[in-house]
Design a protein around this motif. Structure first.
Motif, short mmCIF file in Angstrom:
data_model
loop_
_atom_site.label_atom_id
_atom_site.label_comp_id
_atom_site.label_asym_id
_atom_site.label_seq_id
_atom_site.Cartn_x
_atom_site.Cartn_y
_atom_site.Cartn_z
N GLY A 238 -0.26 -21.85 0.82
CA GLY A 238 -1.05 -20.34 0.99
C GLY A 238 -0.10 -19.88 2.02
N ASP A 239 -0.45 -19.90 3.99
CA ASP A 239 -0.01 -18.71 4.52
C ASP A 239 1.41 -18.43 4.03
OD1 ASP A 239 -2.50 -19.56 5.60
OD2 ASP A 239 -1.47 -21.08 6.65
N GLN A 240 2.53 -19.29 3.71
CA GLN A 240 3.79 -19.35 3.15
C GLN A 240 3.64 -17.80 1.86
OE1 GLN A 240 6.44 -19.65 4.64
NE2 GLN A 240 5.56 -21.09 5.92
N LEU A 241 3.02 -18.56 0.81
CA LEU A 241 3.20 -16.95 -0.22
C LEU A 241 2.03 -15.85 0.52
CD1 LEU A 241 4.15 -17.97 -3.44
CD2 LEU A 241 1.60 -18.50 -3.61
N ILE A 242 1.23 -16.08 1.66
CA ILE A 242 0.25 -15.19 1.65
C ILE A 242 1.43 -13.95 2.33
CG2 ILE A 242 -1.11 -13.91 3.36
CD1 ILE A 242 -2.74 -16.81 2.96
N GLN A 243 2.73 -14.11 3.12
CA GLN A 243 3.48 -14.07 4.07
C GLN A 243 4.62 -13.19 3.79
OE1 GLN A 243 3.48 -13.49 7.85
NE2 GLN A 243 5.16 -11.49 7.34
N ALA A 244 4.96 -13.59 2.09
CA ALA A 244 5.73 -12.58 1.15
C ALA A 244 5.49 -11.80 0.36
CB ALA A 244 6.07 -13.61 -0.40
N LEU A 245 4.15 -12.09 -0.51
CA LEU A 245 3.66 -10.75 -0.62
C LEU A 245 2.84 -9.80 0.37
CD1 LEU A 245 1.40 -13.54 -3.12
CD2 LEU A 245 3.01 -12.16 -3.72
N LEU A 246 2.12 -10.71 1.22
CA LEU A 246 2.17 -9.16 2.31
C LEU A 246 3.18 -8.65 2.35
CD1 LEU A 246 -0.28 -7.66 3.84
CD2 LEU A 246 0.80 -9.41 5.63
N ASN A 247 4.30 -9.11 2.99
CA ASN A 247 6.03 -8.03 2.56
C ASN A 247 5.91 -7.30 2.07
OD1 ASN A 247 5.40 -9.53 4.86
ND2 ASN A 247 8.15 -11.02 4.28
N LEU A 248 5.91 -7.35 0.12
CA LEU A 248 6.04 -6.62 -0.97
C LEU A 248 4.51 -5.53 -0.66
CD1 LEU A 248 6.39 -9.16 -3.40
CD2 LEU A 248 7.73 -7.69 -2.89
N VAL A 249 3.71 -6.14 -0.42
CA VAL A 249 2.77 -5.12 -0.22
C VAL A 249 2.56 -4.19 0.98
CG1 VAL A 249 0.05 -4.83 -0.21
CG2 VAL A 249 1.40 -6.42 -1.52
N ARG A 250 3.49 -4.27 1.59
CA ARG A 250 3.46 -3.20 3.54
C ARG A 250 5.08 -2.91 2.64
NH1 ARG A 250 2.86 -8.21 7.79
NH2 ARG A 250 0.70 -7.48 8.70
N ASN A 251 5.47 -3.52 1.93
CA ASN A 251 7.21 -1.93 1.30
C ASN A 251 6.23 -0.77 0.23
OD1 ASN A 251 10.23 -2.36 1.62
ND2 ASN A 251 9.13 -2.73 -0.58
N ALA A 252 5.80 -1.35 -0.38
CA ALA A 252 4.93 -0.57 -1.39
C ALA A 252 3.65 0.59 -0.39
CB ALA A 252 3.79 -0.91 -2.33
N MET A 253 3.67 -0.08 0.79
CA MET A 253 2.64 1.21 1.60
C MET A 253 3.63 2.19 2.27
SD MET A 253 -0.27 -1.89 3.17
CE MET A 253 -0.30 -0.76 4.69
N GLN A 254 4.66 1.29 2.84
CA GLN A 254 5.32 2.08 3.54
C GLN A 254 5.78 3.27 2.99
OE1 GLN A 254 8.27 -0.22 4.90
NE2 GLN A 254 7.21 -0.98 6.89
N ALA A 255 6.27 3.13 0.91
CA ALA A 255 6.99 3.79 -0.13
C ALA A 255 5.99 5.09 -0.43
CB ALA A 255 7.12 2.68 -1.04
N VAL A 256 4.42 4.53 -0.64
CA VAL A 256 3.76 5.81 -0.76
C VAL A 256 3.49 6.37 0.01
CG1 VAL A 256 2.61 4.73 -2.47
CG2 VAL A 256 1.92 3.91 -0.44
N GLY A 257 3.44 6.20 1.65
CA GLY A 257 2.89 6.69 2.62
C GLY A 257 1.59 7.41 2.60
N ASP A 258 0.71 8.20 3.34
CA ASP A 258 -0.41 8.68 3.10
C ASP A 258 -1.37 8.49 2.58
OD1 ASP A 258 -0.04 8.44 6.46
OD2 ASP A 258 0.98 10.82 6.03
N SER A 259 -0.70 9.04 1.19
CA SER A 259 -2.16 8.40 -0.65
C SER A 259 -1.24 7.92 -1.45
CB SER A 259 -2.25 10.16 -0.31
OG SER A 259 -0.78 10.84 -0.74
N GLY A 260 -1.29 7.07 -2.28
CA GLY A 260 -0.21 6.76 -3.89
C GLY A 260 -2.01 5.90 -4.13
N ARG A 261 -1.44 5.19 -5.18
CA ARG A 261 -2.03 3.68 -5.35
C ARG A 261 -0.71 2.96 -5.24
NH1 ARG A 261 -2.28 5.97 -9.67
NH2 ARG A 261 -0.85 4.98 -11.64
#
Length: 352
Positions: A238-261
């Motif tokens: 579970g912890d490893q999977l959380i880390q992998a998916l969190l990296n993808l979501v953080r990558n998406a957050m950096q892509a959308v910037g201050d506003s997005g979905r």
């Protein structure tokens, strides 16, 4: 009058086939469909049974003429490289063989997805790429970690000789940075031993990721959920999977910037191949963002370490995520265009 639903033995035989098979009667109603066809056409056999082929799947209207000829003449036909639009965002290319059964009272339609061969080739390339990267980093890691250990040890000795707290602050910075670099290298290498798997609820993992990401996200970023509640437990750390998916979501957050979905989406697929290994059932996790997209020249390189499209990016989040998912027998793929980037995580739902 409708043909009776297939016996268990017939269903098992059909489901054991890797090719997608649909059987229709003289009224063009679906009487049988195997698991591979369900996965290919995105429709369940229960939903399809008794429905007219082209009413349920309008994209298959291109087969109307050859189906009519097969019924009329009792002859087999093959339609090649048909492009079928099965949804607003899903178009596949298939060959279709049409074979009469029972004196042309019914027809067997066999679909072979040509895109599948291209996808398997791409997946094998990604897997080989990740293995090569790990071996390269493993060799570099020893060259980096040894002087880091000496640097940290020397800083600790120096700190023990200092009495001025202001001067100790500098040694603490050295120690802290050495620890950070060691953690960075260990993260790229991944665990040395095999990850211990236990039954894991994928949606509990995603909810943990969503809560962590929501705490970091700007007020203008919305994180949505689109879950398939039928997904069973999967063998995972579970912890490893959380880390992998969190990296993808953080990558998406950096892509959308201050506003997005950002959308977290889960689905299942039956009889699915990851690389050259077929699985009875896999989970698909999509991390979708509406950011500007990834530059075309970077799309084939984003899982290499230190490759990033942002000046402030480290270029290690995606390689770490790919490495962790690979250790679960899975794979991460990416498709991107302006306004829609999708990172897809494939995870087997049975132990390798």
């Amino acid at each position: 009058m409708m043909t009776e639903q297939p016996t268990t033995d017939a269903s098992e035989i059909l489901d054991s086939l890797t090719g997608a098979v649909v059987v229709i009667d003289g009224e063009r109603r679906i009487t049988r469909m195997n698991a591979a066809a369900e996965s290919l056409l995105h429709v369940s056999s229960r939903q399809a049974f008794g429905e007219r082929l082209t009413q349920l799947l309008p994209a298959l209207a291109v087969l109307a003429d050859p189906i009519g000829q097969a019924f009329a003449e009792g002859a087999s036909y093959t339609e090649r490289e048909m492009r079928l639009a099965l949804g607003p965002e899903r178009t596949i290319t298939v060959d279709c063989a049409i074979t009469p059964l029972d004196g042309a009272s019914s027809l067997l339609l066999e679909f072979e997805q040509l895109d599948r061969h291209l996808r398997i080739s791409r997946e094998n390339r990604l897997i080989a790429q990740n293995q090569a990267i790990r071996e390269l980093i493993r060799g570099l890691a020893h060259e980096i970690k040894n002087p880091l250990g000496g640097l940290r040890g020397a800083a600790q000795l120096l700190e023990s000789e200092l009495s001025d707290d202001d001067q100790k602050e500098y040694t603490r910075i050295i120690i802290s940075e050495a620890d950070r670099l060691r953690t960075l290298v260990n993260g790229l290498l991944g665990p040395e031993s095999r990850i211990e798997h236990s039954p894991t609820n994928l949606h509990e993992v995603l909810e943990r990721v969503r809560h962590l990401a929501s705490a970091e996200a700007p007020a203008g970023v919305e994180i949505q959920r689109d879950y398939d509640p039928s997904i069973p437990l999967l063998p995972a750390a579970g912890d490893q999977l959380i880390q992998a998916l969190l990296n993808l979501v953080r990558n998406a957050m950096q892509a959308v910037g201050d506003s997005g979905r950002i959308t977290l989406q889960t689905r299942t697929h039956r009889r699915f191949t990851i690389g050259d290994r077929q699985h009875r059932l896999v989970a698909r996790v999509n991390v979708i963002d509406n950011g500007p997209g990834i530059a075309p020249e970077l799309q084939d390189q984003i899982f290499y370490p230190m490759v990033t499209g942002r000046a402030e990016g480290s270029g290690i989040g995606l390689p770490i995520a790919q490495n962790l998912v690979n250790q679960h027998g899975g794979l991460i793929e990416c498709t991107s265009e302006p306004g829609r980037t999708v990172f897809t995580v494939w995870l087997p739902l049975e132990e390798a």
